[in-house]
Design a protein around this motif. Structure first.
Motif, PDB file in Angstrom:
ATOM      1  N   ALA A  91      43.081  -2.820 -33.752  1.00 51.35           N
ATOM      2  CA  ALA A  91      43.374  -1.492 -34.292  1.00 51.35           C
ATOM      3  C   ALA A  91      42.299  -1.065 -35.288  1.00 51.35           C
ATOM      4  O   ALA A  91      41.878   0.094 -35.297  1.00 51.35           O
ATOM      5  CB  ALA A  91      44.745  -1.493 -34.947  1.00 51.35           C
ATOM      6  N   LEU A  92      41.841  -1.988 -36.100  1.00 49.43           N
ATOM      7  CA  LEU A  92      40.802  -1.685 -37.076  1.00 49.43           C
ATOM      8  C   LEU A  92      39.483  -1.325 -36.376  1.00 49.43           C
ATOM      9  O   LEU A  92      38.842  -0.330 -36.732  1.00 49.43           O
ATOM     10  CB  LEU A  92      40.605  -2.883 -38.009  1.00 49.43           C
ATOM     11  N   TRP A  93      39.088  -2.099 -35.373  1.00 58.58           N
ATOM     12  CA  TRP A  93      37.860  -1.797 -34.633  1.00 58.58           C
ATOM     13  C   TRP A  93      37.987  -0.479 -33.879  1.00 58.58           C
ATOM     14  O   TRP A  93      37.047   0.313 -33.839  1.00 58.58           O
ATOM     15  CB  TRP A  93      37.512  -2.925 -33.651  1.00 58.58           C
ATOM     16  N   LEU A  94      39.146  -0.237 -33.274  1.00 59.73           N
ATOM     17  CA  LEU A  94      39.348   1.027 -32.563  1.00 59.73           C
ATOM     18  C   LEU A  94      39.225   2.212 -33.502  1.00 59.73           C
ATOM     19  O   LEU A  94      38.593   3.221 -33.176  1.00 59.73           O
ATOM     20  CB  LEU A  94      40.707   1.045 -31.870  1.00 59.73           C
ATOM     21  N   THR A  95      39.820   2.102 -34.669  1.00 63.57           N
ATOM     22  CA  THR A  95      39.730   3.175 -35.652  1.00 63.57           C
ATOM     23  C   THR A  95      38.276   3.405 -36.057  1.00 63.57           C
ATOM     24  O   THR A  95      37.823   4.554 -36.129  1.00 63.57           O
ATOM     25  CB  THR A  95      40.575   2.824 -36.897  1.00 63.57           C
ATOM     26  N   CYS A  96      37.562   2.323 -36.293  1.00 60.87           N
ATOM     27  CA  CYS A  96      36.153   2.420 -36.694  1.00 60.87           C
ATOM     28  C   CYS A  96      35.315   3.058 -35.588  1.00 60.87           C
ATOM     29  O   CYS A  96      34.508   3.952 -35.849  1.00 60.87           O
ATOM     30  CB  CYS A  96      35.648   1.028 -37.032  1.00 60.87           C
ATOM     31  N   ILE A 137      36.344   4.925 -32.974  1.00 62.13           N
ATOM     32  CA  ILE A 137      36.765   6.284 -32.598  1.00 62.13           C
ATOM     33  C   ILE A 137      36.360   7.306 -33.655  1.00 62.13           C
ATOM     34  O   ILE A 137      35.864   8.384 -33.330  1.00 62.13           O
ATOM     35  CB  ILE A 137      38.285   6.326 -32.322  1.00 62.13           C
ATOM     36  N   PHE A 138      36.570   6.979 -34.941  1.00 64.86           N
ATOM     37  CA  PHE A 138      36.296   7.962 -35.985  1.00 64.86           C
ATOM     38  C   PHE A 138      34.835   8.006 -36.430  1.00 64.86           C
ATOM     39  O   PHE A 138      34.399   8.988 -37.024  1.00 64.86           O
ATOM     40  CB  PHE A 138      37.217   7.744 -37.186  1.00 64.86           C
ATOM     41  N   GLY A 197      30.122   3.326 -35.856  1.00 66.10           N
ATOM     42  CA  GLY A 197      31.176   2.350 -35.570  1.00 66.10           C
ATOM     43  C   GLY A 197      30.843   1.504 -34.367  1.00 66.10           C
ATOM     44  O   GLY A 197      31.035   0.281 -34.372  1.00 66.10           O
ATOM     45  N   TYR A 246      30.067  -2.449 -34.358  1.00 64.81           N
ATOM     46  CA  TYR A 246      30.853  -3.324 -33.487  1.00 64.81           C
ATOM     47  C   TYR A 246      29.936  -4.179 -32.607  1.00 64.81           C
ATOM     48  O   TYR A 246      30.142  -5.381 -32.458  1.00 64.81           O
ATOM     49  CB  TYR A 246      31.809  -2.513 -32.606  1.00 64.81           C
TER      50      TYR A 246
END
Length: 128
Positions: free
Chosen positions: A42-47, A49-50, A55, A59
């Motif tokens: 969830a943290l990587w997805l947030t990073c 996506i936003f 990001g 990653y």
């Protein structure tokens, strides 16, 4: 309204498409990784996506270089399939494998003829 030329559009896509594909593959990779827990995903997805560019870059730099367990299993399965295809159990299968290798250019004409003669010479003739 600003009219864009063909070359401006071409160079835009030349930059945009690889970046968009890298971003998409990073998202898919986050979901496929088994070594990340739910919170980390969830943290990587947030990073990613936003902050799409930074990001994704962060990653890809932070991602472990080694293959994951799932990727290793897929590679081993592909190797087994390849070995099963090219490890025939009878003369016909061996001839088929030789012909395939010759067609793909892995065997020269001389090598193909020598191996074919060896295989056909070692087989016993079956009476009709």
């Amino acid at each position: 309204m600003v009219a864009t030329t063909f070359w401006e559009t071409f160079f835009l896509f030349l930059l945009f498409l690889p970046l968009a594909m890298t971003w998409g593959f990073a998202l898919i990779d986050i979901f496929r990784r088994d070594d990340l827990g739910g919170f980390s995903k969830a943290l990587w997805l947030t990073c990613v996506i936003f902050l799409p560019f930074f990001g994704t870059l962060i990653y890809l730099i932070a991602r472990p270089a080694g293959a994951t367990q799932q990727e290793r299993a897929m590679m081993e399965e592909a190797n087994r399939d390849f070995a099963a295809k090219y490890t025939p159990t009878n003369g016909v299968g061996e001839l088929s494998a030789l012909a395939d290798l010759h067609d793909r250019g892995k065997l020269t004409d001389g090598e193909f003829a020598a191996e074919k003669a060896r295989l056909l010479g070692s087989q016993t003739a079956v009476p009709a």
